[in-house]
Design a protein around this motif. Sequence first.
Motif, PDB file in Angstrom:
ATOM      1  N   LEU A  74      55.931  47.192  34.150  1.00  0.00           N
ATOM      2  CA  LEU A  74      56.003  47.877  32.816  1.00  0.00           C
ATOM      3  C   LEU A  74      55.807  46.887  31.824  1.00  0.00           C
ATOM      4  CD1 LEU A  74      56.415  50.865  32.899  1.00  0.00           C
ATOM      5  CD2 LEU A  74      57.734  49.686  34.698  1.00  0.00           C
ATOM      6  N   SER A  75      55.027  47.175  30.635  1.00  0.00           N
ATOM      7  CA  SER A  75      54.774  45.959  29.837  1.00  0.00           C
ATOM      8  C   SER A  75      54.014  46.809  28.689  1.00  0.00           C
ATOM      9  CB  SER A  75      53.878  44.897  30.208  1.00  0.00           C
ATOM     10  OG  SER A  75      53.269  44.155  29.171  1.00  0.00           O
ATOM     11  N   PRO A  76      54.561  46.456  27.298  1.00  0.00           N
ATOM     12  CA  PRO A  76      53.709  46.890  26.144  1.00  0.00           C
ATOM     13  C   PRO A  76      52.374  46.536  25.971  1.00  0.00           C
ATOM     14  CG  PRO A  76      55.248  45.292  25.227  1.00  0.00           C
ATOM     15  CD  PRO A  76      55.393  45.351  26.985  1.00  0.00           C
ATOM     16  N   GLN A  77      52.001  45.568  26.903  1.00  0.00           N
ATOM     17  CA  GLN A  77      50.730  44.982  26.932  1.00  0.00           C
ATOM     18  C   GLN A  77      49.878  45.671  27.771  1.00  0.00           C
ATOM     19  OE1 GLN A  77      51.091  40.697  27.561  1.00  0.00           O
ATOM     20  NE2 GLN A  77      52.899  40.537  26.314  1.00  0.00           N
ATOM     21  N   GLY A 100      60.872  44.912  33.089  1.00  0.00           N
ATOM     22  CA  GLY A 100      61.029  43.687  32.302  1.00  0.00           C
ATOM     23  C   GLY A 100      62.525  43.703  31.520  1.00  0.00           C
ATOM     24  N   TYR A 102      64.663  41.204  28.426  1.00  0.00           N
ATOM     25  CA  TYR A 102      64.591  40.179  27.322  1.00  0.00           C
ATOM     26  C   TYR A 102      63.409  39.937  26.607  1.00  0.00           C
ATOM     27  CZ  TYR A 102      68.209  39.268  30.719  1.00  0.00           C
ATOM     28  OH  TYR A 102      69.320  39.519  31.698  1.00  0.00           O
ATOM     29  N   GLU A 103      62.669  38.618  26.515  1.00  0.00           N
ATOM     30  CA  GLU A 103      61.528  38.716  26.065  1.00  0.00           C
ATOM     31  C   GLU A 103      60.094  38.854  27.023  1.00  0.00           C
ATOM     32  OE1 GLU A 103      60.780  37.977  23.167  1.00  0.00           O
ATOM     33  OE2 GLU A 103      62.990  37.877  22.895  1.00  0.00           O
ATOM     34  N   SER A 119      52.144  50.685  29.970  1.00  0.00           N
ATOM     35  CA  SER A 119      52.580  50.584  28.549  1.00  0.00           C
ATOM     36  C   SER A 119      52.948  52.157  28.442  1.00  0.00           C
ATOM     37  CB  SER A 119      52.022  50.129  27.501  1.00  0.00           C
ATOM     38  OG  SER A 119      52.555  50.520  26.488  1.00  0.00           O
ATOM     39  N   ILE A 120      53.918  52.510  27.828  1.00  0.00           N
ATOM     40  CA  ILE A 120      54.243  53.918  27.411  1.00  0.00           C
ATOM     41  C   ILE A 120      53.810  54.202  25.935  1.00  0.00           C
ATOM     42  CG2 ILE A 120      55.991  54.238  29.472  1.00  0.00           C
ATOM     43  CD1 ILE A 120      58.022  54.678  26.901  1.00  0.00           C
ATOM     44  N   GLY A 121      53.452  53.247  25.373  1.00  0.00           N
ATOM     45  CA  GLY A 121      52.979  53.089  23.940  1.00  0.00           C
ATOM     46  C   GLY A 121      53.176  52.013  23.116  1.00  0.00           C
ATOM     47  N   PHE A 123      54.744  50.054  21.112  1.00  0.00           N
ATOM     48  CA  PHE A 123      55.903  49.674  20.554  1.00  0.00           C
ATOM     49  C   PHE A 123      56.645  48.955  21.670  1.00  0.00           C
ATOM     50  CE2 PHE A 123      57.546  52.929  23.067  1.00  0.00           C
ATOM     51  CZ  PHE A 123      56.766  54.072  23.180  1.00  0.00           C
ATOM     52  N   VAL A 124      57.860  48.342  21.120  1.00  0.00           N
ATOM     53  CA  VAL A 124      58.424  47.356  22.088  1.00  0.00           C
ATOM     54  C   VAL A 124      60.047  48.056  22.351  1.00  0.00           C
ATOM     55  CG1 VAL A 124      59.066  45.012  22.362  1.00  0.00           C
ATOM     56  CG2 VAL A 124      56.980  45.367  21.597  1.00  0.00           C
ATOM     57  N   LEU A 125      60.148  48.163  23.791  1.00  0.00           N
ATOM     58  CA  LEU A 125      61.543  48.669  24.084  1.00  0.00           C
ATOM     59  C   LEU A 125      62.046  47.499  24.450  1.00  0.00           C
ATOM     60  CD1 LEU A 125      60.074  51.454  26.504  1.00  0.00           C
ATOM     61  CD2 LEU A 125      61.406  51.858  24.228  1.00  0.00           C
ATOM     62  N   GLY A 127      63.892  46.956  27.254  1.00  0.00           N
ATOM     63  CA  GLY A 127      63.685  46.843  28.758  1.00  0.00           C
ATOM     64  C   GLY A 127      62.791  47.926  29.312  1.00  0.00           C
ATOM     65  N   GLY A 128      62.247  47.782  30.586  1.00  0.00           N
ATOM     66  CA  GLY A 128      61.346  48.492  31.170  1.00  0.00           C
ATOM     67  C   GLY A 128      62.004  49.620  31.762  1.00  0.00           C
ATOM     68  N   ALA A 131      60.955  53.049  30.256  1.00  0.00           N
ATOM     69  CA  ALA A 131      59.636  53.012  30.207  1.00  0.00           C
ATOM     70  C   ALA A 131      59.242  53.511  31.932  1.00  0.00           C
ATOM     71  CB  ALA A 131      58.830  52.041  30.225  1.00  0.00           C
TER      72      ALA A 131
END
Length: 234
Positions: A74-77, A100, A102-103, A119-121, A123-125, A127-128, A131
Motif C-alpha cells: 500500500l503506497s500513495p505512489q 507501511g 512512518y515515512e 494507492s487509494i488516492g 493523498f497521504v494517510l 498508515g497503510g 488503505a
Amino acid sequence: MFSGVFSAGVVKKALDRGIVRMAVHDLRDFTADKHRQVDDRPFGGLEGMVLKPEPIFRAVEAVREEAGAKVYLLSPQGRTLDARLARELASETQVILICGRYEGVDERVAEHLADGEISIGDFVLSGGELAAAVVVDAAARFVPGVVGKEGSVRSDSFAGGILACPQYTRPREFRGLKVPPVLFSGDHKRIERWRRRKALEKTARQRPDLVEPGALSPEDRELLEETPHERKSS
Ligand SMILES: C[S@@+](CC[C@H](N)C(=O)[O-])C[C@H]1O[C@@H](n2cnc3c(N)ncnc32)[C@H](O)[C@@H]1O
C-alpha cells in the motif's frame, strides 16, 4: 483497526461464511532482535523512520501459501485503486497487502518483493491499514457470493464503466419532492431505459471523463443525447 472495520456488513458475513478469508499479521512477530524493531532511520539524513526490509520479507515468505500469491505494497505512489483493479484482486487465490507506516517502507520491498504498489488516492494517510481495509472491501465485493444479489455489483457505479442510476424508496413524496412517476409505471422496458438514461446523464454531469468520445456504445451515446434538458424532473 481491521476488526472494527470488518465487524459488520457484507464482508463480515463473507468472512463468517468462509467465502473470503482474511488474516492480519504483526510485523513485529517477524523480527529477530529482542526489541522487535520494525523501523530504522533512513540513510542520507532524511527525517522520520522507515520500515525495515527484513521483517517484511520474512512475513511475506511465512504467510505466502503458494508461489503465485500476489504481493502488493500500500503506497500513495502506487496504481490507484479502481473497480478494474478490485476485480483483478478478487480473482486471485491469495493477495498479501503490506501496510507501511512512518515515512514509508524501504524501497527494496517495492522493487524486489511486491508485484506492485496500490494507492487509494492522491493523498497521504498515516498508515497503510485503512488503505488495505478499503482494498479488501472493494475486492471482496467482486468475489461471487459476497454481495447477496450479484446483479447489484454489476449495476454498481464503475462496474459497467459509468455511475449507477439514481435510486428512490418510500415515501413517494417527501416535503414536496416526488419520486419520478416512471418508476410506478410497471413498464419494465421503459423503467430500464429511464434508469440507463439517468445513469448516463449523471455520469456526464459528475464524471465527464467516463463518457468521453469512444467510451460509450452508440446506443448509450444516442440515449444521452436524447435528454439534454432534464435535470430535476423525471
Ligand atoms: C505517511 S505514509 C508515507 C508516505 C511517503 N513518505 C510518501 O510521501 O510517499 C505511511 C504509509 O501509509 C500508507 N499510505 C499513505 N497514503 C496512502 C495512499 N494514498 N494509499 C495507500 N497507502 C497509503 C503507505 O503504506 C505508506 O507507507
